[in-house]
Design a protein around this motif. Sequence first.
Motif, PDB file in Angstrom:
ATOM      1  N   GLY A  34       0.799  -1.220   0.000  1.00 14.24           N
ATOM      2  CA  GLY A  34       0.000   0.000   0.000  1.00 14.24           C
ATOM      3  C   GLY A  34       0.827   1.263   0.000  1.00 14.24           C
ATOM      4  O   GLY A  34       0.275   2.361  -0.064  1.00 14.24           O
ATOM      5  N   THR A  35       2.159   1.143   0.072  1.00  7.90           N
ATOM      6  CA  THR A  35       3.032   2.316   0.093  1.00  7.90           C
ATOM      7  C   THR A  35       2.710   3.260  -1.062  1.00  7.90           C
ATOM      8  O   THR A  35       2.589   2.827  -2.203  1.00  7.90           O
ATOM      9  CB  THR A  35       4.505   1.880  -0.005  1.00  7.90           C
ATOM     10  N   GLY A  36       2.570   4.552  -0.753  1.00  8.65           N
ATOM     11  CA  GLY A  36       2.375   5.571  -1.766  1.00  8.65           C
ATOM     12  C   GLY A  36       0.940   5.837  -2.147  1.00  8.65           C
ATOM     13  O   GLY A  36       0.648   6.842  -2.796  1.00  8.65           O
ATOM     14  N   TRP A  37       0.003   4.978  -1.749  1.00  8.99           N
ATOM     15  CA  TRP A  37      -1.384   5.109  -2.167  1.00  8.99           C
ATOM     16  C   TRP A  37      -2.283   5.449  -0.980  1.00  8.99           C
ATOM     17  O   TRP A  37      -2.033   5.010   0.148  1.00  8.99           O
ATOM     18  CB  TRP A  37      -1.870   3.825  -2.830  1.00  8.99           C
ATOM     19  N   THR A  38      -3.316   6.236  -1.244  1.00  6.43           N
ATOM     20  CA  THR A  38      -4.277   6.624  -0.213  1.00  6.43           C
ATOM     21  C   THR A  38      -5.594   5.906  -0.473  1.00  6.43           C
ATOM     22  O   THR A  38      -6.096   5.889  -1.601  1.00  6.43           O
ATOM     23  CB  THR A  38      -4.516   8.147  -0.239  1.00  6.43           C
ATOM     24  N   VAL A  99      -1.279  11.175  -5.614  1.00  4.42           N
ATOM     25  CA  VAL A  99      -1.095  12.496  -6.208  1.00  4.42           C
ATOM     26  C   VAL A  99       0.398  12.716  -6.469  1.00  4.42           C
ATOM     27  O   VAL A  99       1.217  12.599  -5.563  1.00  4.42           O
ATOM     28  CB  VAL A  99      -1.642  13.609  -5.295  1.00  4.42           C
ATOM     29  N   ALA A 100       0.728  13.026  -7.723  1.00  2.00           N
ATOM     30  CA  ALA A 100       2.113  13.311  -8.111  1.00  2.00           C
ATOM     31  C   ALA A 100       2.316  14.821  -8.169  1.00  2.00           C
ATOM     32  O   ALA A 100       1.593  15.529  -8.874  1.00  2.00           O
ATOM     33  CB  ALA A 100       2.427  12.679  -9.462  1.00  2.00           C
ATOM     34  N   ASP A 101       3.290  15.310  -7.442  1.00  2.00           N
ATOM     35  CA  ASP A 101       3.606  16.738  -7.399  1.00  2.00           C
ATOM     36  C   ASP A 101       4.435  17.107  -8.628  1.00  2.00           C
ATOM     37  O   ASP A 101       5.534  16.593  -8.827  1.00  2.00           O
ATOM     38  CB  ASP A 101       4.379  17.046  -6.125  1.00  2.00           C
ATOM     39  N   ILE A 102       3.918  18.004  -9.480  1.00  2.00           N
ATOM     40  CA  ILE A 102       4.655  18.450 -10.665  1.00  2.00           C
ATOM     41  C   ILE A 102       4.862  19.962 -10.638  1.00  2.00           C
ATOM     42  O   ILE A 102       5.069  20.595 -11.678  1.00  2.00           O
ATOM     43  CB  ILE A 102       3.926  18.038 -11.959  1.00  2.00           C
ATOM     44  N   SER A 103       4.806  20.546  -9.446  1.00  2.00           N
ATOM     45  CA  SER A 103       4.931  22.004  -9.333  1.00  2.00           C
ATOM     46  C   SER A 103       6.284  22.510  -9.816  1.00  2.00           C
ATOM     47  O   SER A 103       6.411  23.681 -10.184  1.00  2.00           O
ATOM     48  CB  SER A 103       4.689  22.434  -7.883  1.00  2.00           C
ATOM     49  N   ALA A 104       7.308  21.653  -9.818  1.00  2.00           N
ATOM     50  CA  ALA A 104       8.616  22.073 -10.306  1.00  2.00           C
ATOM     51  C   ALA A 104       8.591  22.401 -11.793  1.00  2.00           C
ATOM     52  O   ALA A 104       9.478  23.096 -12.296  1.00  2.00           O
ATOM     53  CB  ALA A 104       9.653  20.982 -10.037  1.00  2.00           C
ATOM     54  N   ASP A 105       7.564  21.937 -12.509  1.00  2.00           N
ATOM     55  CA  ASP A 105       7.442  22.194 -13.943  1.00  2.00           C
ATOM     56  C   ASP A 105       6.529  23.386 -14.231  1.00  2.00           C
ATOM     57  O   ASP A 105       6.078  23.572 -15.366  1.00  2.00           O
ATOM     58  CB  ASP A 105       6.882  20.955 -14.663  1.00  2.00           C
ATOM     59  N   ALA A 106       6.228  24.190 -13.221  1.00  2.00           N
ATOM     60  CA  ALA A 106       5.218  25.244 -13.350  1.00  2.00           C
ATOM     61  C   ALA A 106       5.499  26.191 -14.514  1.00  2.00           C
ATOM     62  O   ALA A 106       4.576  26.591 -15.236  1.00  2.00           O
ATOM     63  CB  ALA A 106       5.112  26.038 -12.047  1.00  2.00           C
ATOM     64  N   ALA A 107       6.754  26.573 -14.720  1.00  2.00           N
ATOM     65  CA  ALA A 107       7.078  27.541 -15.761  1.00  2.00           C
ATOM     66  C   ALA A 107       6.685  27.021 -17.140  1.00  2.00           C
ATOM     67  O   ALA A 107       6.084  27.740 -17.951  1.00  2.00           O
ATOM     68  CB  ALA A 107       8.562  27.895 -15.717  1.00  2.00           C
TER      69      ALA A 107
END
Length: 382
Positions: A34-38, A99-107
Motif C-alpha cells: 500500500g506504500t504511496g497510495w491513499t 497524487v504526483a507533485d509536478i509544481s517544479a514544472d510550473a514555468a
Amino acid sequence: MKKLLLTPCAAFTMLLCPAQNLIVNAGAESMPRGTGWTIVSQGALTCLSAPTDNIINCTMKPDGSANYPYDHTTAASGGTVFFLGCSSYFQGPFEIYQVADISADAAMIDIGNEVYSFSGYMQTPVSNQTDQGRFIVDYLDASGNIIGPSYTSSWQSYFGGSGTGWHLYTSSRIAPVGTRSIKIRMQAQMYINQPAINVYFDDISLTKPFILPLSLLRFTGQLQNGLVQLQWQVANPAAYLQYKIERSSDGQNFYPVATIPALQAASFFTERPPAGSGQLFYRIGAYSTANKIDYSSIICIKAPNQHFTISPNPASTIINIGGFTQKGMLTLYNSSGTVVLTKPINSTWASINSSHLPAGIYRLRFTSSGYSSCQPLILLPH
C-alpha cells in the motif's frame, strides 16, 4: 475549394524517450503493502477463501487461479496486484489514489508546453460477472481543484466484453495552465456475483516525455470536399521508418487512425472525418530508425458547418438550440461522458433548462436517422 480553417493548437514538438515514473509503488510491489497510495474506500479485507485472506491496504498476492490470476509485472507466483477487496451486491465504487507533485514544472506548464503520459493495466478475468473497474486522471491546481476535463476510462468488465487478459489504458495530454499536481485514481465496484470484486490493477505509470525538436519542415491540413487532407515534409526522410497519424476531439487525448511507411520527404494522408465532428486535432508521430518517436506540433481543423446553433454559449440556465431540419434527439453529456439530459426534437428549435446542472464543460449531441452532430457547451456557475 472550401475555405481553409486551420489554426495552430500548440507550438511544441516532442521526442518520447525513457522517462522517470512519477508514481510511487507503481506495481503494488513495495513493502509495506500500500506504500504511496491513499485509500478512499475499500471492500471487506477478506472473502471466503485464499488468496483474499492476504489483502493488505488494497493489495494482494494472487494464487494464479482463474479468479485470481498472476500479476502483470511478473506473471508468476509472488507478484502483487492492486485489489479493492470484497463486498455485497450493488456496492462501491471503492477507490484508492495517488497524487504526483509536478509544481517544479510550473514555468513550462503555464506556457502550455508540458506533456504528461499516463498508462495502467487492468484485468477483470471472471466470466459472467459484472465486477468492473476504471482509471481516472485528474489535473489539479495549487488548491487541489480539478482543471479541465479529466481522463476517465470506460468501465471494464468481463460481462462487458473485456475477456480474460490484461488491458492497457493510456492518455497523453498537455497539462492545463495552472496545473501543479496530477491525481491517479483507481475505482472498482460490483453488481452481482459476490463476494470478491474481481478487478485487478497493475503497472501504473505517469511520465513526462523529454521535449526535443522534430525535423519536420512543414505540417499543414485542410478540409476539402468533405475530406480532411494532411500534408507534411521532413528534412531527413531516411531517418524514419513510418508515420503514425493520430486524431483527437479535444486536443488532449490522441488516438491512432492510420500508419503509413516513410518512403519520401513529402507525405500525404486523407480521411473522411467522423460524423458530427465540428473540430478535430491531428498530429504526426514519426518512428525513427533509432527506435524513437518524434511528434509534430498539433493542428486544428474546423468543419465549416456546425449543423445547429447554441445560444448563449457559455450559458447559465436557459439554452436555445436552433437550425434543425429534421426530427431527432438532443443528448447532453458531462465531461465524464455521462448522459445528464435528453430532449426530443420535433421543430426547428428547442430550449433546455440547465439550472440543475453544475458548471463545467459539456457536449451537446443531436442525432437523427443516419446523422449525428456534436458541439461543446460551457455552463457557468448559477
